[in-house]
Design an enzyme around this catalytic site. Structure first.
Site, PDB file in Angstrom:
ATOM      1  N   SER A   1      33.442  32.255 -88.762  1.00 29.98           N
ATOM      2  CA  SER A   1      34.263  32.046 -87.542  1.00 29.98           C
ATOM      3  C   SER A   1      33.553  32.612 -86.319  1.00 29.98           C
ATOM      4  CB  SER A   1      35.649  32.657 -87.705  1.00 29.98           C
ATOM      5  OG  SER A   1      35.622  33.977 -88.181  1.00 29.98           O
TER       6      SER A   1
ATOM      7  N   GLY B   1      26.207   7.032 -44.779  1.00 28.07           N
ATOM      8  CA  GLY B   1      26.594   7.445 -43.430  1.00 28.07           C
ATOM      9  C   GLY B   1      27.903   8.198 -43.352  1.00 28.07           C
TER      10      GLY B   1
ATOM     11  N   HIS C   1      25.925  11.739 -54.456  1.00 23.51           N
ATOM     12  CA  HIS C   1      25.159  11.785 -55.701  1.00 23.51           C
ATOM     13  C   HIS C   1      26.082  11.849 -56.904  1.00 23.51           C
ATOM     14  CE1 HIS C   1      20.831  12.038 -54.856  1.00 23.51           C
ATOM     15  NE2 HIS C   1      21.179  12.577 -53.708  1.00 23.51           N
TER      16      HIS C   1
ATOM     17  N   VAL D   1      24.853   7.538 -51.719  1.00 31.03           N
ATOM     18  CA  VAL D   1      23.989   8.402 -50.913  1.00 31.03           C
ATOM     19  C   VAL D   1      23.481   7.648 -49.690  1.00 31.03           C
ATOM     20  CG1 VAL D   1      21.863   9.762 -50.929  1.00 31.03           C
ATOM     21  CG2 VAL D   1      23.308   9.665 -52.968  1.00 31.03           C
ATOM     22  N   ASP D   2      23.515   8.315 -48.526  1.00 34.01           N
ATOM     23  CA  ASP D   2      22.968   7.768 -47.279  1.00 34.01           C
ATOM     24  C   ASP D   2      23.735   6.554 -46.775  1.00 34.01           C
ATOM     25  OD1 ASP D   2      21.144   8.129 -45.223  1.00 34.01           O
ATOM     26  OD2 ASP D   2      19.813   6.556 -45.983  1.00 34.01           O
TER      27      ASP D   2
ATOM     28  N   GLY E   1      25.902  36.473 -94.973  1.00 34.95           N
ATOM     29  CA  GLY E   1      25.176  37.557 -95.626  1.00 34.95           C
ATOM     30  C   GLY E   1      25.620  38.935 -95.199  1.00 34.95           C
TER      31      GLY E   1
ATOM     32  N   LYS F   1      31.100  39.717 -96.094  1.00 31.49           N
ATOM     33  CA  LYS F   1      32.528  39.419 -95.890  1.00 31.49           C
ATOM     34  C   LYS F   1      33.231  39.126 -97.209  1.00 31.49           C
ATOM     35  CE  LYS F   1      31.746  35.871 -93.311  1.00 31.49           C
ATOM     36  NZ  LYS F   1      30.280  35.952 -93.470  1.00 31.49           N
TER      37      LYS F   1
END
Length: 639
Positions: free
Chosen positions: A552, A45, A123, A42-43, A481, A484
């Site tokens: 699933s 240039g 960054h 960063v910075d 619950g 299935k």
């Protein structure tokens, strides 16, 4: 109105202008193109440097220059002088923070060459943006602030540039004016960088002392402030560096097929971009992965037939034989075809805020091929600061690791070191269609070459016919619950009375044996379903009606199992029970534990359940009995 005489001064002026324009366009059309990126911390240039290049190459219009001067005075960051960074930092957030966030592409040209430059963010959180800009670049300008020396992001961006195949590196030591153009400072930074570069495989780079703000060593004129520097200026180096445009032409012919061009019954050609080598009528070619061979009869462009086409040209190739070839195949030199495999090792750069989920299926795009792929737990993650190999279970945003990749069918590829076009890929989330990763292939895994399908004489259809039934997988999914297992049991009992050959795979039972080593994290849930899917497929191959009862919770994994089976043999049964109803039943007391924080990653509480969007069968347990649900499913199955 009569035509103007050729002696008319206005007519002659217009004609001269037209000639100048034609000459200018012809001159630029024949120039080579260099794509490069600027990167660093960063910075350092980067934006200022690009703005200076645009300014010095006369690529700024008068109104742009006036606006730049006004913005520079308003911002006031350069003491009233022109702030060249404002030419590139176009986002409001960038100008407010004085940083680069997005990748900014700019075009400029000199008398010798055309350029496309990408200004990439410094960054760490925008590393994925930097990778995007680097993916198509031939050269990287690594900027270093002379006051700060080699920093973490300098190392990160150098490593990434090398990883994505950039072999031309310029080390631009910027802001030399702020250290009094001191040679010792410059030499120390170059020595420090050289040591790091050697560790990551960068064998050569060009160091240049510059000042993007003052313009030192940017243009062709050497700076009087650095009499101790005898190397090229930045623009001179960019104009003269030998880009590897001829390398691809010296390799074997490769053309990923983009489109089968068949406007009528009398014409059939295969269109694509030649990524390496050359092709001409009479050449023998091979279609990969099928291995079919033929001979080129014509090579066509929009301007007509060519005697020969080379790397970088988009063409349509006609063949002597009616071979099977479609989008995703690769047309290659018959005597030197690329590899095909479904398992390989790759470097992976993770670009999503959601962590990599090992075992989850993603779309993998390589050249014109799109396949389903799963990523295994990383072999290791690379710390780009220390170059250490770290143990890792996943990859987070901007993480870089070495992984094994498995695709659902063989793909045609070459190692990235040999071919960017056939060695680089991206990963796409199947649910959101967002690009989540970018990778480079190192090599195919030996097991992919050594393990082959064994041809069996008794087919799956014969197995099913012997049992007088159609093999299939009934895949029950729903909340814990929901009912299935109860419904699945009733379905199997009824089918058994009908003399059908079945087998029931229950979620709890499977975890006592086959999957006893798996927990309930998202990655373990995915692996649980993958293993069950493979077992269910084998049982269906034996001609059985396979009944499974698993929560699933993720659509991607249910779709993965669906893709394992022939079309029509996967029946998704959504046992649709509201969470409140399922929780009220709570036969095993699991919801109570989950609510108390004693059971982590419980579906419906702190882990999501993705309902099927279009299941073959939907069971509403609040509106029908178990018996009715079972009858509905059997009616659908035995119709």
């Amino acid at each position: 109105m009569a035509d103007a005489p050729v002696t008319d001064p206005v007519y002659q002026t217009d004609a001269l202008i037209a000639e100048d324009i034609d000459a200018y366009l012809a001159q630029h059309q024949n120039k080579t193109l260099l794509r490069f990126i600027t990167c660093g911390s960063v910075d350092d240039g980067k934006s200022t440097l690009i703005g200076r290049l645009l300014y010095d190459s006369k690529m700024i219009f008068e109104d742009q220059l006036a606006a730049l001067e006004a913005d520079s005075k308003r911002v006031g960051t350069q003491g009233g002088e022109i702030d060249f960074a404002l030419l590139v930092d176009g986002l409001t957030a960038e100008r407010e923070q004085g940083i680069t966030i997005d990748v900014a592409y700019r075009f400029f040209a000199t008398e010798k060459r055309k350029f496309i430059v990408a200004d990439t963010p410094g960054h760490e959180q925008y590393t994925r943006n930097m990778v995007t800009g680097a993916s198509t670049a031939d050269l990287a300008v690594i900027l270093i602030d002379a006051r700060k020396g080699v920093l973490t992001q300098t190392r990160r961006h150098s490593f990434l540039a090398h990883l994505v195949g950039i072999r031309h590196i310029v080390l631009a030591v910027n802001k030399m004016d702020l250290v009094g153009y001191d040679q010792a400072t410059f030499d120390a930074i170059v020595a420090d960088y050289r040591q790091f570069a050697a560790e990551i495989g960068i064998t050569a780079f060009t160091p240049i002392p510059i000042s993007g703000f003052k313009g030192d060593n940017i243009t062709t004129a050497p700076s009087a402030n650095t009499p101790w520097y005898t190397g090229p200026s930045l623009i001179h180096h960019l104009e003269t560096v030998e880009v590897d445009t001829t390398t691809a032409q010296g390799l074997a012919f490769r053309m990923p097929v983009q489109w089968v061009n068949r406007p009528n019954l009398d014409f059939r050609g295969f269109s694509g971009l030649i990524t390496s080598g050359s092709v001409k009528p009479g050449d023998a070619v091979r279609i990969v992965p099928s291995g079919k061979t033929s001979t080129v009869t014509r090579v066509i462009t929009m301007n007509g037939d060519l005697d020969e086409a080379v790397a970088g040209e988009a063409v349509t190739v006609c063949l002597a034989d009616e071979v099977d070839c479609s989008r995703g195949d690769v047309m290659a030199a018959a005597g030197d075809p690329p590899e095909s495999a479904d398992q390989f090792e790759a470097n992976l750069i993770w670009m999503s805020e959601q962590d990599l989920i090992p075992g989850r299926a993603y779309w993998l795009k390589l050249a014109t091929q799109t396949v389903s792929a799963t990523i295994h737990q990383p072999k290791y993650e690379i710390d780009v600061n220390s170059l250490e190999h770290l143990a890792a279970k996943t990859l987070k945003l901007n993480g870089i690791g070495v992984v094994e990749v498995t695709t659902d069918k063989p793909i045609t590829f070459e190692p990235y070191a040999a071919s960017k076009a056939l060695g680089g890929f991206i990963l796409i989330d199947k649910l959101t269609n967002a690009t989540v990763g970018a990778g480079t292939i190192n090599f195919s895994l030996r097991r992919a070459q050594n393990v082959h399908w064994q041809a069996l004489e008794i087919t799956r259809e014969q197995h099913a016919a012997m049992k007088n039934q159609q093999a299939c997988v009934l895949w029950f999914t729903g909340l814990s619950g929901s009912g299935k297992s109860t419904i699945a049991n009733m379905v199997e009992k009824k089918l058994h009375r009908m003399n059908r050959h079945t087998f029931l795979l229950d979620g709890d039972n499977v975890r006592h044996g086959l999957n006893k080593d798996l927990g309930f994290t998202e990655a373990d849930r995915i692996e649980n379903i993958r293993r069950v899917g493979e077992v269910a497929r084998l049982m269906a191959d034996a001609g059985l009606i396979v009944i499974t009862a698993f929560i699933s919770p993720f659509r991607a994994e249910r779709d993965m199992v669906r893709a394992m089976l022939p079309e029509g043999e996967f029946l998704e049964v959504h046992v649709d029970t509201p969470l409140a109803v399922a929780e009220a039943r709570d036969v095993k007391g699991l919801y109570k534990k989950a609510r108390a924080g004693q059971l982590k990653n419980f579906t419906g509480i702190d882990s999501p359940y993705e309902e099927p969007e279009s299941p073959e069968i939907r069971i509403d347990t609040t509106a029908m009995t178990v018996e009715q649900a079972a009858d509905l499913i059997i009616d659908r199955l035995i119709k």
